[in-house]
Structure formats: structure tokens, C-alpha cells
Design an enzyme around this catalytic site. Structure first.
Site, PDB file in Angstrom:
ATOM      1  N   CYS A   1      13.372   9.530   0.266  1.00 29.65           N
ATOM      2  CA  CYS A   1      14.543   8.747   0.683  1.00 29.65           C
ATOM      3  C   CYS A   1      14.171   7.325   1.121  1.00 29.65           C
ATOM      4  O   CYS A   1      15.042   6.476   1.273  1.00 29.65           O
ATOM      5  CB  CYS A   1      15.307   9.476   1.782  1.00 29.65           C
ATOM      6  SG  CYS A   1      15.941  11.057   1.189  1.00 29.65           S
TER       7      CYS A   1
ATOM      8  N   HIS B   1      19.967   4.704   5.800  1.00 25.89           N
ATOM      9  CA  HIS B   1      19.939   5.749   4.772  1.00 25.89           C
ATOM     10  C   HIS B   1      21.066   6.746   5.038  1.00 25.89           C
ATOM     11  O   HIS B   1      21.363   7.096   6.172  1.00 25.89           O
ATOM     12  CB  HIS B   1      18.580   6.458   4.779  1.00 25.89           C
ATOM     13  CG  HIS B   1      18.560   7.621   3.852  1.00 25.89           C
ATOM     14  ND1 HIS B   1      18.953   7.524   2.537  1.00 25.89           N
ATOM     15  CD2 HIS B   1      18.240   8.930   4.053  1.00 25.89           C
ATOM     16  CE1 HIS B   1      18.861   8.706   1.969  1.00 25.89           C
ATOM     17  NE2 HIS B   1      18.446   9.575   2.865  1.00 25.89           N
TER      18      HIS B   1
ATOM     19  N   ASN C   1      24.048  12.608   0.300  1.00 30.31           N
ATOM     20  CA  ASN C   1      22.731  11.961   0.361  1.00 30.31           C
ATOM     21  C   ASN C   1      22.195  11.810  -1.059  1.00 30.31           C
ATOM     22  O   ASN C   1      21.925  12.791  -1.735  1.00 30.31           O
ATOM     23  CB  ASN C   1      21.799  12.858   1.201  1.00 30.31           C
ATOM     24  CG  ASN C   1      20.402  12.295   1.376  1.00 30.31           C
ATOM     25  OD1 ASN C   1      20.024  11.323   0.720  1.00 30.31           O
ATOM     26  ND2 ASN C   1      19.618  12.905   2.245  1.00 30.31           N
TER      27      ASN C   1
HETATM   28  C1  LIG Z   1      21.192  20.146   8.095  1.00 23.45           C
HETATM   29  C2  LIG Z   1      21.979  19.888   9.353  1.00 23.45           C
HETATM   30  C3  LIG Z   1      23.330  19.260   8.997  1.00 23.45           C
HETATM   31  C4  LIG Z   1      22.242  21.239  10.005  1.00 23.45           C
HETATM   32  O1  LIG Z   1      22.926  21.087  11.222  1.00 23.45           O
HETATM   33  P1  LIG Z   1      22.456  21.897  12.519  1.00 23.45           P
HETATM   34  O2  LIG Z   1      23.446  21.620  13.570  1.00 23.45           O
HETATM   35  O3  LIG Z   1      21.045  21.527  12.767  1.00 23.45           O
HETATM   36  O4  LIG Z   1      22.632  23.363  12.035  1.00 23.45           O
HETATM   37  P2  LIG Z   1      21.570  24.558  12.042  1.00 23.45           P
HETATM   38  O5  LIG Z   1      20.580  24.355  10.960  1.00 23.45           O
HETATM   39  O6  LIG Z   1      21.068  24.769  13.428  1.00 23.45           O
HETATM   40  O7  LIG Z   1      22.489  25.744  11.635  1.00 23.45           O
HETATM   41  C5  LIG Z   1      23.603  26.149  12.437  1.00 23.45           C
HETATM   42  C6  LIG Z   1      24.238  27.352  11.791  1.00 23.45           C
HETATM   43  O8  LIG Z   1      24.947  26.933  10.604  1.00 23.45           O
HETATM   44  C7  LIG Z   1      24.533  27.710   9.489  1.00 23.45           C
HETATM   45  N1  LIG Z   1      24.594  26.889   8.276  1.00 23.45           N
HETATM   46  C8  LIG Z   1      23.598  26.188   7.686  1.00 23.45           C
HETATM   47  N2  LIG Z   1      24.065  25.574   6.607  1.00 23.45           N
HETATM   48  C9  LIG Z   1      25.372  25.857   6.508  1.00 23.45           C
HETATM   49  C10 LIG Z   1      26.389  25.498   5.610  1.00 23.45           C
HETATM   50  N3  LIG Z   1      26.169  24.700   4.564  1.00 23.45           N
HETATM   51  N4  LIG Z   1      27.625  25.978   5.817  1.00 23.45           N
HETATM   52  C11 LIG Z   1      27.885  26.789   6.858  1.00 23.45           C
HETATM   53  N5  LIG Z   1      26.964  27.168   7.741  1.00 23.45           N
HETATM   54  C12 LIG Z   1      25.719  26.699   7.572  1.00 23.45           C
HETATM   55  C13 LIG Z   1      23.150  28.143   9.840  1.00 23.45           C
HETATM   56  O9  LIG Z   1      22.809  29.324   9.123  1.00 23.45           O
HETATM   57  C14 LIG Z   1      23.250  28.403  11.319  1.00 23.45           C
HETATM   58  O10 LIG Z   1      23.844  29.654  11.529  1.00 23.45           O
HETATM   59  P3  LIG Z   1      23.398  30.600  12.774  1.00 23.45           P
HETATM   60  O11 LIG Z   1      23.752  29.802  13.997  1.00 23.45           O
HETATM   61  O12 LIG Z   1      24.229  31.797  12.567  1.00 23.45           O
HETATM   62  O13 LIG Z   1      21.945  30.795  12.597  1.00 23.45           O
HETATM   63  C15 LIG Z   1      21.222  18.980  10.328  1.00 23.45           C
HETATM   64  O14 LIG Z   1      20.136  19.667  10.903  1.00 23.45           O
HETATM   65  C16 LIG Z   1      20.706  17.745   9.662  1.00 23.45           C
HETATM   66  O15 LIG Z   1      21.460  16.914   9.197  1.00 23.45           O
HETATM   67  N6  LIG Z   1      19.401  17.545   9.646  1.00 23.45           N
HETATM   68  C17 LIG Z   1      18.793  16.407   9.001  1.00 23.45           C
HETATM   69  C18 LIG Z   1      18.851  16.619   7.530  1.00 23.45           C
HETATM   70  C19 LIG Z   1      18.455  15.425   6.767  1.00 23.45           C
HETATM   71  O16 LIG Z   1      18.721  14.337   7.166  1.00 23.45           O
HETATM   72  N7  LIG Z   1      17.826  15.648   5.626  1.00 23.45           N
HETATM   73  C20 LIG Z   1      17.512  14.650   4.697  1.00 23.45           C
HETATM   74  C21 LIG Z   1      16.572  13.642   5.233  1.00 23.45           C
HETATM   75  S1  LIG Z   1      16.355  12.459   4.019  1.00 23.45           S
END
Ligand SMILES: CC(C)(COP(=O)(O)OP(=O)(O)OC[C@H]1O[C@@H](n2cnc3c(N)ncnc32)[C@H](O)[C@@H]1OP(=O)(O)O)[C@@H](O)C(=O)NCCC(=O)NCCS
Length: 335
Positions: free
Chosen positions: A114, A262, A292
Site C-alpha cells: 500500500c 492511504h 482499499n
Molecule cells: C479489519 C478491521 C476493520 C476489523 O475491525 P475490528 O474492530 O478490529 O474487528 P475484529 O477483527 O476484532 O473482529 C470483531 C468481530 O467481527 C467479526 N468480523 C470480522 N470480519 C467481519 C465481517 N466482514 N463481517 C462481519 N463480522 C466480521 C470477527 O469475527 C469478530 O467476531 P467475534 O467478536 O465474534 O470474534 C480493523 O481491524 C482494521 O481496519 N484493521 C486495519 C486493516 C487495514 O488497514 N488493512 C490494510 C492495511 S493496508
């Protein structure tokens, strides 16, 4: 006489097919509400069957060339940032070089995920300031849709990504009366976190072959991410590198007219903007429409800013990234 690398044209292309959060909810256990709330994404674009990355890169590049009032034949070099190349080798840049009819000028792919577009700007800046090339095409191009796990198991990553391409033309500016150009670019990486966000297969790290049925059954050819870990690092590294780059250019936050971050997650960018007290009218997002697009996110956003009138001649723009690797970077330009 100082020679600066001036951005003289921008372009972008996303495929026509729009995939909404509701569409994804038909394929996996997710919801529009969950995706919007966690990431700010409403929809993204996916290629149609038969389309390839170069089908996105070419129109983006032609738009950038037209905006710079250049013919393809006037280019000296192509740098294309991608984490989703058209083939294992050669790079997507070679297919683009052929499509644009660029003869025998050099073309290569740059892999910094990215952060790839800003890394490529640094490379183009070096080429131009050293006098090696006068006109460089820099492209960010990604096709994620064919490589993500559109099932319940892959839902955490799959909902975040979209396809697209963005391009800029950089030209040597030797006009003392025109201060436009890249001012500073700062790059960083931390490879110890390489496996926090990656696709491991196919890879030459596997012996005796790069891909097996077993690896596919284990879904190791799909991206995997520790979302919260990535989030925490992104909200620390982006302000850090932005301030480092401003300091290097002897500028202050208040001198910047437009901040482009980004487009990984709207929440990350809100957090960064809040920490730095950046007013809402000074930063733009388009993640709601495109998700993204990795290396293509910043050049797509830049093109929209230029065409939409948010970035005008003489203004200062800061482009800040964070991504897999980990890699993070910032480029400051005077438009
Ligand atoms: C990915 C992201 C949105 C997830 O949000 P979060 O608040 O951290 O969520 P978590 O991973 O803790 O998951 C929370 C719950 O949602 C669930 N979940 C994950 N993806 C899901 C989806 N697409 N739809 C519904 N539920 C989902 C998980 O299984 C988890 O369930 P549980 O509580 O029963 O275990 C967040 O962590 C994020 O944006 N991280 C950075 C990602 C990024 O920038 N990547 C690219 C970099 S270039």
C-alpha cells in the site's frame, strides 16, 4: 540550477462493476452495517471476467498523459506499483509498456504494497533530479477481487479491498519561476511484521513447489491479516512519517493545503486527523466508493482531488501511506 520532479498530469480508472456491501452479504456472513461502521466502505469496484490489471492501468496512464499534454512516446520510463501483478513475471509494467507503444524505454514493477505508489514517487524523483530521465510515468494498479477469500473465513479481509488504477506523469522542472514539484519523500519499512498482513502462497519460500493442493485447501493463497495489530501500527506510523517529512521540508502542518491518506480504513484516517487536529475540509477520502485499492488508492484520490478542484496550482499536498511489510511513507508536493 535545481531540477525538480513536477507532477504534471493525473489519471485513474476503476472497473464498471460495482459491488456493494449488500452484494457481499449474499456471499458471506457479513452486513452493510458491520462494514460501514468498522471501515467506512459502502461499495467497491471489481473487474469483469476477462479483464486484467493492464486494462485498468492503460486508461489511467492515458488520462495522466493527456492531462500532461504528452504523447506516450515522450516518456522515458515507467514505474508501476502493485501487490497484485498480472503474472508472476514479468511485471504488469511490461504489459503496460507494450499497450502504450513505448518502444524500448525501461519499465519495472515496484513492490511496497500500500506504500508502493509513494515509494515509486521517490524513485521517479531520484531519476529526474539526477538527470537520468526527464519524464516518468508512475502507476499504482491493483486487482484484488480475483485474489480474496469471498467466504466466511476470509470476510475480515475480503470486505476491505477493491480494484483500480491511478497514474501520474512526473517531468523535470528547471524553471526558477515555477516552484512546483516533489519537495520531500520519506520511506520506512519494518520487515519483522511481514507476516501480519500477507499472502504466502504461491511463493518460492515453498519447496519443492510453490503451490500445492494442500496449500490451497489450507487457504494459504488468500490474504491474511491481524487487523487490530495493523490498525495500531497505522495510526502511529502515519502521523510520525508525516511530521518527519514536514520537518525535512521545513514546513508546518498548517502549511499543508490538502492531506491525502492511504484509503485502508476511514477509522484509521479519522484517528490520524484527530491526533494532528487536521480540519475536516483539509483531508479527502473516497474509501466509501472504492474500498482499499492498495498502491492505487493514493493516485486515484489525487486524481479526484485535482479534477474536483480540491488541489490547485501552488498548493501543498501531503500523501501519507501505511501498508503490508510493514511499509509506510509520505510525499510532499507543491502543485
Ligand atoms: C479489519 C478491521 C476493520 C476489523 O475491525 P475490528 O474492530 O478490529 O474487528 P475484529 O477483527 O476484532 O473482529 C470483531 C468481530 O467481527 C467479526 N468480523 C470480522 N470480519 C467481519 C465481517 N466482514 N463481517 C462481519 N463480522 C466480521 C470477527 O469475527 C469478530 O467476531 P467475534 O467478536 O465474534 O470474534 C480493523 O481491524 C482494521 O481496519 N484493521 C486495519 C486493516 C487495514 O488497514 N488493512 C490494510 C492495511 S493496508
Amino acid at each position: 540550477m535545481a531540477r525538480r520532479a513536477k507532477l504534471t498530469g493525473t489519471g485513474m480508472c476503476v472497473p464498471h462493476r460495482v459491488v456493494t456491501n449488500h452484494d457481499l452479504a449474499k456471499l458471506m456472513d457479513t452486513s452493510d452495517e458491520w462494514i460501514r461502521q468498522r471501515s467506512g466502505i459502502v461499495e467497491r469496484h471489481y473487474i469483469e471476467e476477462g479483464q486484467t490489471p493492464v486494462d485498468l492501468a492503460e486508461p489511467a496512464a492515458r488520462q495522466a498523459l493527456a492531462a500532461a499534454r504528452l504523447e506516450p512516446g515522450e516518456l522515458d520510463c515507467v514505474v508501476l506499483a502493485t501487490l497484485s501483478p498480472q503474472a508472476d513475471f514479468p511485471g504488469t509494467s511490461f504489459f503496460l509498456q507494450d499497450r502504450l507503444g513505448l518502444g524500448e524505454i525501461p519499465a519495472f514493477d515496484l513492490r511496497a504494497q500500500c506504500s508502493g505508489f509513494v515509494y515509486s514517487l521517490a524513485v521517479a524523483k531520484g531519476f529526474i533530479e539526477s538527470g537520468q530521465f526527464r519524464r516518468v510515468l508512475v502507476v499504482g494498479c491493483e486487482v484484488h477481487s480475483t485474489g480474496i477469500d469471498l467466504s466466511d473465513e476470509g470476510r475480515d479481509v475480503a470486505v476491505l479491498f477493491g480494484d483500480g488504477a491511478g497514474a501520474v506523469v512526473l517531468e523535470a522542472n528547471e524553471d526558477e519561476a515555477d516552484p512546483a514539484g516533489l519537495l520531500e519523500v520519506r520511506l520506512h519499512a519494518e520487515g519483522r511484521h511481514a507476516e501480519k498482513l500477507w499472502i504466502e502462497a504461491p511463493g518460492s519460500g515453498f519447496t519443492p513447489v510453490r503451490i500445492t493442493h494442500e496449500l490451497i485447501d489450507q487457504r494459504r493463497h488468500f490474504p491474511r491479516m491481524e487487523g487490530r495489530f495493523v490498525f495500531k501500527h497505522a495510526v502511529t506510523r502515519m502521523p510520525e512519517v508525516l511530521m518527519e517529512t514536514l520537518n525535512a521540508a521545513s514546513l508546518k502542518l498548517a502549511d499543508v493545503d490538502l492531506f491525502l491518506f492511504h484509503q485502508a480504513n476511514l477509522r484509521i484516517n479519522e484517528y490520524v486527523a484527530q491526533q494532528l487536529e487536521i480540519p475536516a475540509d483539509k483531508w479527502l477520502n473516497n474509501i466509501d466508493r472504492y474500498g482499499n485499492c492498495s498502491a492505487a488508492s493514493i493516485p486515484i484520490l489525487l486524481d479526484e482531488a485535482v479534477r474536483g478542484g480540491s488541489l490547485r496550482k501552488g498548493q501543498i499536498v501531503a500523501m501519507t501511506t501505511f501498508g503490508s511489510g510493514f511499509s509506510w511513507s509520505c510525499a510532499l508536493a507543491r502543485w
